[in-house]
Design a protein around this motif. Sequence first.
Motif, PDB file in Angstrom:
ATOM      1  N   THR A 132      20.584  10.361  83.137  1.00  0.00           N
ATOM      2  CA  THR A 132      19.966  10.790  81.888  1.00  0.00           C
ATOM      3  C   THR A 132      19.511  12.248  81.955  1.00  0.00           C
ATOM      4  O   THR A 132      19.606  12.968  80.956  1.00  0.00           O
ATOM      5  N   MET A 133      19.028  12.679  83.120  1.00  0.00           N
ATOM      6  CA  MET A 133      18.649  14.090  83.259  1.00  0.00           C
ATOM      7  C   MET A 133      19.867  14.986  83.081  1.00  0.00           C
ATOM      8  O   MET A 133      19.807  16.013  82.396  1.00  0.00           O
ATOM      9  N   SER A 134      20.980  14.602  83.678  1.00  0.00           N
ATOM     10  CA  SER A 134      22.207  15.402  83.576  1.00  0.00           C
ATOM     11  C   SER A 134      22.687  15.485  82.135  1.00  0.00           C
ATOM     12  O   SER A 134      23.071  16.556  81.650  1.00  0.00           O
ATOM     13  N   LEU A 135      22.659  14.360  81.436  1.00  0.00           N
ATOM     14  CA  LEU A 135      23.101  14.341  80.041  1.00  0.00           C
ATOM     15  C   LEU A 135      22.181  15.194  79.167  1.00  0.00           C
ATOM     16  O   LEU A 135      22.651  15.931  78.295  1.00  0.00           O
ATOM     17  N   ALA A 136      20.880  15.107  79.394  1.00  0.00           N
ATOM     18  CA  ALA A 136      19.934  15.890  78.595  1.00  0.00           C
ATOM     19  C   ALA A 136      20.130  17.385  78.829  1.00  0.00           C
ATOM     20  O   ALA A 136      20.078  18.190  77.897  1.00  0.00           O
ATOM     21  N   ILE A 137      20.358  17.763  80.072  1.00  0.00           N
ATOM     22  CA  ILE A 137      20.576  19.181  80.396  1.00  0.00           C
ATOM     23  C   ILE A 137      21.860  19.690  79.755  1.00  0.00           C
ATOM     24  O   ILE A 137      21.888  20.760  79.135  1.00  0.00           O
ATOM     25  N   ILE A 138      22.946  18.915  79.884  1.00  0.00           N
ATOM     26  CA  ILE A 138      24.216  19.319  79.275  1.00  0.00           C
ATOM     27  C   ILE A 138      24.070  19.415  77.758  1.00  0.00           C
ATOM     28  O   ILE A 138      24.530  20.374  77.128  1.00  0.00           O
ATOM     29  N   GLY A 139      23.418  18.426  77.159  1.00  0.00           N
ATOM     30  CA  GLY A 139      23.245  18.423  75.707  1.00  0.00           C
ATOM     31  C   GLY A 139      22.489  19.645  75.218  1.00  0.00           C
ATOM     32  O   GLY A 139      22.886  20.289  74.244  1.00  0.00           O
ATOM     33  N   PHE A 140      21.386  19.979  75.904  1.00  0.00           N
ATOM     34  CA  PHE A 140      20.615  21.145  75.469  1.00  0.00           C
ATOM     35  C   PHE A 140      21.386  22.443  75.690  1.00  0.00           C
ATOM     36  O   PHE A 140      21.472  23.287  74.786  1.00  0.00           O
ATOM     37  N   ILE A 141      21.930  22.636  76.893  1.00  0.00           N
ATOM     38  CA  ILE A 141      22.625  23.897  77.191  1.00  0.00           C
ATOM     39  C   ILE A 141      23.796  24.100  76.247  1.00  0.00           C
ATOM     40  O   ILE A 141      23.976  25.184  75.664  1.00  0.00           O
ATOM     41  N   TYR A 142      24.577  23.066  76.057  1.00  0.00           N
ATOM     42  CA  TYR A 142      25.817  23.187  75.296  1.00  0.00           C
ATOM     43  C   TYR A 142      25.573  23.293  73.798  1.00  0.00           C
ATOM     44  O   TYR A 142      26.087  24.204  73.132  1.00  0.00           O
ATOM     45  N   ILE A 143      24.758  22.384  73.278  1.00  0.00           N
ATOM     46  CA  ILE A 143      24.579  22.308  71.831  1.00  0.00           C
ATOM     47  C   ILE A 143      23.342  23.073  71.361  1.00  0.00           C
ATOM     48  O   ILE A 143      23.363  23.755  70.341  1.00  0.00           O
ATOM     49  N   GLY A 144      22.259  22.969  72.114  1.00  0.00           N
ATOM     50  CA  GLY A 144      21.013  23.579  71.684  1.00  0.00           C
ATOM     51  C   GLY A 144      20.878  25.047  71.995  1.00  0.00           C
ATOM     52  O   GLY A 144      20.177  25.776  71.287  1.00  0.00           O
ATOM     53  N   TRP A 145      21.548  25.508  73.062  1.00  0.00           N
ATOM     54  CA  TRP A 145      21.377  26.902  73.493  1.00  0.00           C
ATOM     55  C   TRP A 145      22.626  27.749  73.250  1.00  0.00           C
ATOM     56  O   TRP A 145      22.552  28.790  72.608  1.00  0.00           O
ATOM     57  N   MET A 146      23.774  27.299  73.730  1.00  0.00           N
ATOM     58  CA  MET A 146      24.996  28.083  73.544  1.00  0.00           C
ATOM     59  C   MET A 146      25.322  28.262  72.070  1.00  0.00           C
ATOM     60  O   MET A 146      25.541  29.378  71.598  1.00  0.00           O
ATOM     61  N   PHE A 147      25.336  27.169  71.321  1.00  0.00           N
ATOM     62  CA  PHE A 147      25.640  27.258  69.890  1.00  0.00           C
ATOM     63  C   PHE A 147      24.607  28.113  69.159  1.00  0.00           C
ATOM     64  O   PHE A 147      24.938  28.891  68.258  1.00  0.00           O
ATOM     65  N   ASN A 148      23.346  28.004  69.554  1.00  0.00           N
ATOM     66  CA  ASN A 148      22.289  28.701  68.837  1.00  0.00           C
ATOM     67  C   ASN A 148      22.204  30.189  69.147  1.00  0.00           C
ATOM     68  O   ASN A 148      21.266  30.860  68.672  1.00  0.00           O
ATOM     69  N   HIS A 149      23.159  30.721  69.876  1.00  0.00           N
ATOM     70  CA  HIS A 149      23.287  32.175  69.947  1.00  0.00           C
ATOM     71  C   HIS A 149      23.583  32.727  68.555  1.00  0.00           C
ATOM     72  O   HIS A 149      23.336  33.908  68.290  1.00  0.00           O
ATOM     73  N   LEU A 150      24.130  31.866  67.680  1.00  0.00           N
ATOM     74  CA  LEU A 150      24.355  32.289  66.299  1.00  0.00           C
ATOM     75  C   LEU A 150      23.037  32.645  65.619  1.00  0.00           C
ATOM     76  O   LEU A 150      22.974  33.567  64.796  1.00  0.00           O
ATOM     77  N   SER A 151      21.968  31.899  65.953  1.00  0.00           N
ATOM     78  CA  SER A 151      20.663  32.201  65.361  1.00  0.00           C
ATOM     79  C   SER A 151      20.188  33.588  65.777  1.00  0.00           C
ATOM     80  O   SER A 151      19.660  34.351  64.955  1.00  0.00           O
ATOM     81  N   PHE A 152      20.370  33.932  67.051  1.00  0.00           N
ATOM     82  CA  PHE A 152      19.928  35.246  67.518  1.00  0.00           C
ATOM     83  C   PHE A 152      20.882  36.352  67.082  1.00  0.00           C
ATOM     84  O   PHE A 152      20.500  37.520  67.040  1.00  0.00           O
ATOM     85  N   LEU A 153      22.114  35.992  66.733  1.00  0.00           N
ATOM     86  CA  LEU A 153      23.038  36.996  66.215  1.00  0.00           C
ATOM     87  C   LEU A 153      22.562  37.527  64.864  1.00  0.00           C
ATOM     88  O   LEU A 153      22.955  38.629  64.454  1.00  0.00           O
ATOM     89  N   THR A 154      21.702  36.779  64.183  1.00  0.00           N
ATOM     90  CA  THR A 154      21.166  37.248  62.903  1.00  0.00           C
ATOM     91  C   THR A 154      20.286  38.485  63.067  1.00  0.00           C
ATOM     92  O   THR A 154      19.930  39.130  62.073  1.00  0.00           O
ATOM     93  N   THR A 155      19.919  38.830  64.304  1.00  0.00           N
ATOM     94  CA  THR A 155      19.101  40.030  64.538  1.00  0.00           C
ATOM     95  C   THR A 155      19.953  41.289  64.666  1.00  0.00           C
ATOM     96  O   THR A 155      19.414  42.392  64.732  1.00  0.00           O
ATOM     97  N   ALA A 156      21.271  41.128  64.716  1.00  0.00           N
ATOM     98  CA  ALA A 156      22.155  42.286  64.871  1.00  0.00           C
ATOM     99  C   ALA A 156      22.158  43.133  63.598  1.00  0.00           C
ATOM    100  O   ALA A 156      21.866  42.646  62.506  1.00  0.00           O
ATOM    101  N   ARG A 157      22.518  44.403  63.753  1.00  0.00           N
ATOM    102  CA  ARG A 157      22.523  45.321  62.613  1.00  0.00           C
ATOM    103  C   ARG A 157      23.523  44.897  61.531  1.00  0.00           C
ATOM    104  O   ARG A 157      23.289  45.087  60.353  1.00  0.00           O
ATOM    105  N   ASN A 158      24.640  44.368  61.943  1.00  0.00           N
ATOM    106  CA  ASN A 158      25.678  43.959  60.991  1.00  0.00           C
ATOM    107  C   ASN A 158      25.846  42.440  61.014  1.00  0.00           C
ATOM    108  O   ASN A 158      26.962  41.925  61.013  1.00  0.00           O
TER     109      ASN A 158
END
Length: 313
Positions: free
Chosen positions: A153-179
């Motif tokens: 369960t620890m492994s699944l939770a870590i994979i789930g967060f890194i893959y879906i919660g963090w990697m994908f959410n780079h899109l949220s931080f991309l909103t800070t870019a100039r363009n």
Amino acid sequence: MTEALHDPVFLFYLKAVGGVLLVAGAILATLTYAFHKDVRSIWKTYRGWLVMAPLFLGCMALGRPALVVLFTLLSIVGLKEFSRATGLYRDWPMTGAAYAGVLAVAVLCFVPDPRKPGVIGWYGLFIVLPVFVVALILLVPIVRNRVKGQLQTMSLAIIGFIYIGWMFNHLSFLTTARNATSYLLYLVFAVELNDVAAFTCGKLFGRHPFRDVISPKKTWEGALGALAISMALPWLLRFSLPGFGTRELLLTGLIVGVGGQLGDLSISVIKRDVGIKDMGATIPGHGGILDRIDSLIYVAPLFFHMVRFFEGF
């Protein structure tokens, strides 16, 4: 971002997407009512796009907060689908730790950067956040004084967060870019076109399996055709990538052409292992949210860090 409605790039994509949907609807109506073809499955997929495209473009028009909320909700629903598919949902404390990580990403998008006065979005903490979320996940069995089954369960939770919660959410931080408006519109459009190109080239020219155990229908011809389209697209839509030179355009093509397919294959590994076809049924004709956003999961961080490296925002 609130000026999106006055942005020529936004208006171009708005008209292009609207035109494609109108033409596609007309073609499907003609096939259905004039030629009496059974295209019910395609209608279902089409109706899914009638919801998804206006939702994304509408959030784009509303501005940065709406986009961050949208990406966060997609991450939460995607993580829920992942949890249901893998059985992680049975362990609520562990799942809760992963959800807490997703919400932390959203909060950091609105927190001022202490090292850069006037800049909204705490980039430094966002980058190291996985360390703290993993530590929280590892803490759960200690607090519960439990051992049996915790490694899985620890492994699944870590994979789930890194893959879906963090990697994908780079899109949220991309909103800070100039363009940001131009970049996000391009990425979403290019990734979806990459998926269509892979499917079309595979259907027309596919002969040699690409990764037959993971995804039997994918072929080398489809993968290379999609890569070729993705490599050409940055030059065709160069107006959407302001300030990009040859180096950045080449890297953008590679990131979308290779990263998009890696994201799709990564989700296919999970689906094949647990024995399911789709991650969910949230979007009729498309499967689950995770089935729709998987191609962005590699692309988002790779593109984000490329832009940050060259632009320094």
